[in-house]
Motif scaffolding. Structure first.
Motif, mmCIF file in Angstrom:
data_model
loop_
_atom_site.group_PDB
_atom_site.id
_atom_site.type_symbol
_atom_site.label_atom_id
_atom_site.label_comp_id
_atom_site.label_asym_id
_atom_site.label_seq_id
_atom_site.Cartn_x
_atom_site.Cartn_y
_atom_site.Cartn_z
ATOM 1 N N GLN A 7 -8.798 7.669 7.910
ATOM 2 C CA GLN A 7 -9.292 7.325 6.571
ATOM 3 C C GLN A 7 -8.521 8.109 5.513
ATOM 4 O OE1 GLN A 7 -11.728 4.908 6.018
ATOM 5 N NE2 GLN A 7 -11.062 5.097 3.904
ATOM 6 N N GLU A 8 -8.160 9.336 5.851
ATOM 7 C CA GLU A 8 -7.387 10.176 4.929
ATOM 8 C C GLU A 8 -6.039 9.528 4.579
ATOM 9 O OE1 GLU A 8 -5.496 14.703 4.699
ATOM 10 O OE2 GLU A 8 -6.526 14.049 6.516
ATOM 11 N N HIS A 9 -5.344 9.006 5.594
ATOM 12 C CA HIS A 9 -4.058 8.349 5.341
ATOM 13 C C HIS A 9 -4.266 7.087 4.501
ATOM 14 C CE1 HIS A 9 0.041 6.993 5.858
ATOM 15 N NE2 HIS A 9 -0.416 5.831 6.296
ATOM 16 N N ASP A 11 -6.692 6.366 2.423
ATOM 17 C CA ASP A 11 -7.047 6.763 1.048
ATOM 18 C C ASP A 11 -5.825 7.282 0.290
ATOM 19 O OD1 ASP A 11 -9.660 6.068 1.616
ATOM 20 O OD2 ASP A 11 -10.335 8.141 1.898
ATOM 21 N N LYS A 12 -4.962 8.038 0.965
ATOM 22 C CA LYS A 12 -3.758 8.589 0.329
ATOM 23 C C LYS A 12 -2.835 7.471 -0.148
ATOM 24 C CE LYS A 12 -0.022 10.363 2.507
ATOM 25 N NZ LYS A 12 0.776 11.230 3.379
ATOM 26 N N VAL A 13 -2.651 6.458 0.683
ATOM 27 C CA VAL A 13 -1.773 5.346 0.319
ATOM 28 C C VAL A 13 -2.368 4.541 -0.828
ATOM 29 C CG1 VAL A 13 -0.651 3.244 1.131
ATOM 30 C CG2 VAL A 13 -0.785 5.239 2.634
ATOM 31 N N VAL A 14 -3.658 4.257 -0.753
ATOM 32 C CA VAL A 14 -4.325 3.512 -1.826
ATOM 33 C C VAL A 14 -4.252 4.297 -3.134
ATOM 34 C CG1 VAL A 14 -6.571 2.643 -2.624
ATOM 35 C CG2 VAL A 14 -5.808 2.187 -0.278
ATOM 36 N N GLN A 15 -4.483 5.595 -3.068
ATOM 37 C CA GLN A 15 -4.419 6.430 -4.274
ATOM 38 C C GLN A 15 -3.001 6.469 -4.838
ATOM 39 O OE1 GLN A 15 -6.903 7.671 -6.052
ATOM 40 N NE2 GLN A 15 -5.356 8.286 -7.518
ATOM 41 N N TYR A 16 -2.010 6.528 -3.971
ATOM 42 C CA TYR A 16 -0.617 6.523 -4.435
ATOM 43 C C TYR A 16 -0.320 5.235 -5.202
ATOM 44 C CZ TYR A 16 4.450 6.355 -4.490
ATOM 45 O OH TYR A 16 5.748 6.240 -4.889
ATOM 46 N N ALA A 17 -0.729 4.109 -4.663
ATOM 47 C CA ALA A 17 -0.497 2.826 -5.344
ATOM 48 C C ALA A 17 -1.162 2.824 -6.718
ATOM 49 C CB ALA A 17 -1.012 1.673 -4.490
ATOM 50 N N LYS A 18 -2.383 3.345 -6.786
ATOM 51 C CA LYS A 18 -3.078 3.424 -8.080
ATOM 52 C C LYS A 18 -2.357 4.364 -9.034
ATOM 53 C CE LYS A 18 -7.693 2.350 -6.380
ATOM 54 N NZ LYS A 18 -9.052 2.855 -6.150
ATOM 55 N N SER A 19 -1.842 5.465 -8.507
ATOM 56 C CA SER A 19 -1.211 6.468 -9.371
ATOM 57 C C SER A 19 0.060 5.944 -10.033
ATOM 58 C CB SER A 19 -0.900 7.746 -8.589
ATOM 59 O OG SER A 19 0.229 7.577 -7.749
ATOM 60 N N ASP A 50 2.069 4.235 9.822
ATOM 61 C CA ASP A 50 3.512 4.032 9.906
ATOM 62 C C ASP A 50 4.160 5.369 9.574
ATOM 63 O OD1 ASP A 50 5.820 1.889 9.849
ATOM 64 O OD2 ASP A 50 6.180 3.246 8.165
ATOM 65 N N HIS A 51 5.349 5.617 10.095
ATOM 66 C CA HIS A 51 5.986 6.927 9.890
ATOM 67 C C HIS A 51 6.359 7.202 8.438
ATOM 68 C CE1 HIS A 51 9.489 4.313 10.205
ATOM 69 N NE2 HIS A 51 10.136 5.237 9.535
ATOM 70 N N ALA A 52 6.544 6.163 7.618
ATOM 71 C CA ALA A 52 6.847 6.376 6.199
ATOM 72 C C ALA A 52 5.585 6.901 5.508
ATOM 73 C CB ALA A 52 7.313 5.076 5.552
ATOM 74 N N PRO A 53 5.711 7.844 4.585
ATOM 75 C CA PRO A 53 4.558 8.546 4.026
ATOM 76 C C PRO A 53 3.488 7.671 3.370
ATOM 77 C CG PRO A 53 6.604 9.543 3.256
ATOM 78 C CD PRO A 53 6.973 8.327 4.035
ATOM 79 N N TYR A 54 3.869 6.610 2.689
ATOM 80 C CA TYR A 54 2.903 5.784 1.962
ATOM 81 C C TYR A 54 2.897 4.364 2.498
ATOM 82 C CZ TYR A 54 3.082 9.690 -1.269
ATOM 83 O OH TYR A 54 3.029 10.934 -1.820
ATOM 84 N N SER A 55 2.827 4.215 3.796
ATOM 85 C CA SER A 55 2.997 2.906 4.399
ATOM 86 C C SER A 55 2.000 2.647 5.520
ATOM 87 C CB SER A 55 4.414 2.785 4.960
ATOM 88 O OG SER A 55 5.358 2.973 3.944
ATOM 89 N N PHE A 56 1.890 1.371 5.874
ATOM 90 C CA PHE A 56 1.080 0.930 7.003
ATOM 91 C C PHE A 56 1.882 -0.042 7.842
ATOM 92 C CE2 PHE A 56 -2.172 1.333 3.592
ATOM 93 C CZ PHE A 56 -2.941 2.332 4.162
ATOM 94 N N GLY A 57 1.587 -0.072 9.106
ATOM 95 C CA GLY A 57 1.992 -1.169 9.957
ATOM 96 C C GLY A 57 0.774 -2.054 10.133
ATOM 97 N N PHE A 58 0.980 -3.297 10.506
ATOM 98 C CA PHE A 58 -0.160 -4.172 10.779
ATOM 99 C C PHE A 58 0.199 -5.162 11.868
ATOM 100 C CE2 PHE A 58 2.189 -6.653 7.652
ATOM 101 C CZ PHE A 58 2.124 -7.942 8.166
ATOM 102 N N CYS A 59 -0.821 -5.702 12.514
ATOM 103 C CA CYS A 59 -0.625 -6.790 13.457
ATOM 104 C C CYS A 59 -1.870 -7.665 13.484
ATOM 105 C CB CYS A 59 -0.274 -6.287 14.862
ATOM 106 S SG CYS A 59 -1.607 -5.482 15.723
ATOM 107 N N GLU A 60 -1.652 -8.904 13.879
ATOM 108 C CA GLU A 60 -2.757 -9.834 14.093
ATOM 109 C C GLU A 60 -3.185 -9.720 15.552
ATOM 110 O OE1 GLU A 60 -2.080 -13.878 11.668
ATOM 111 O OE2 GLU A 60 -0.507 -13.410 13.112
ATOM 112 N N ARG A 61 -4.475 -9.647 15.784
ATOM 113 C CA ARG A 61 -5.023 -9.671 17.142
ATOM 114 C C ARG A 61 -5.960 -10.868 17.238
ATOM 115 N NH1 ARG A 61 -2.067 -6.350 20.198
ATOM 116 N NH2 ARG A 61 -2.081 -4.247 19.395
ATOM 117 N N TYR A 62 -5.713 -11.697 18.244
ATOM 118 C CA TYR A 62 -6.535 -12.880 18.452
ATOM 119 C C TYR A 62 -7.648 -12.587 19.448
ATOM 120 C CZ TYR A 62 -2.800 -15.104 15.925
ATOM 121 O OH TYR A 62 -1.892 -15.429 14.952
ATOM 122 N N PRO A 63 -8.737 -13.357 19.387
ATOM 123 C CA PRO A 63 -9.877 -13.112 20.286
ATOM 124 C C PRO A 63 -9.513 -13.084 21.770
ATOM 125 C CG PRO A 63 -10.509 -14.654 18.570
ATOM 126 C CD PRO A 63 -9.023 -14.433 18.434
#
Length: 78
Positions: A7-9, A11-19, A50-63
């Motif tokens: 959650q910390e990561h 929140d940090k990314v979301v806050q960076y985007a806002k900043s 994701d290894h970049a400081p202000y980033s995420f990776g994502f994937c789709e998972r099917y049932p």
């Protein structure tokens, strides 16, 4: 959306985007949430560290356990 990073990561990314007054991240997250609602092919989006400081990776998972699109939401500091 299943958040797999801390959650910390998140929140940090979301806050960076806002900043930097950038709505791009918010729009991308909303778009990914819409993918989950596809009646023809419902999925769950997993958002992970994701290894970049202000980033995420994502994937789709099917049932049935299959993985769909895998990608990233990447920011870099200036």
């Amino acid at each position: 959306m299943k958040i797999m990073c801390t959650q910390e990561h998140y929140d940090k990314v979301v806050q960076y985007a806002k900043s930097i007054n950038d709505k791009t991240l918010e729009k991308c997250l909303e778009r990914l949430k819409q993918w989950e609602k596809n009646r023809n092919c419902p999925c769950e989006i997993e958002l992970y560290f994701d290894h970049a400081p202000y980033s995420f990776g994502f994937c789709e998972r099917y049932p049935d356990g299959r993985t769909g699109i895998v990608g990233g939401l990447l920011y870099h500091d200036h």
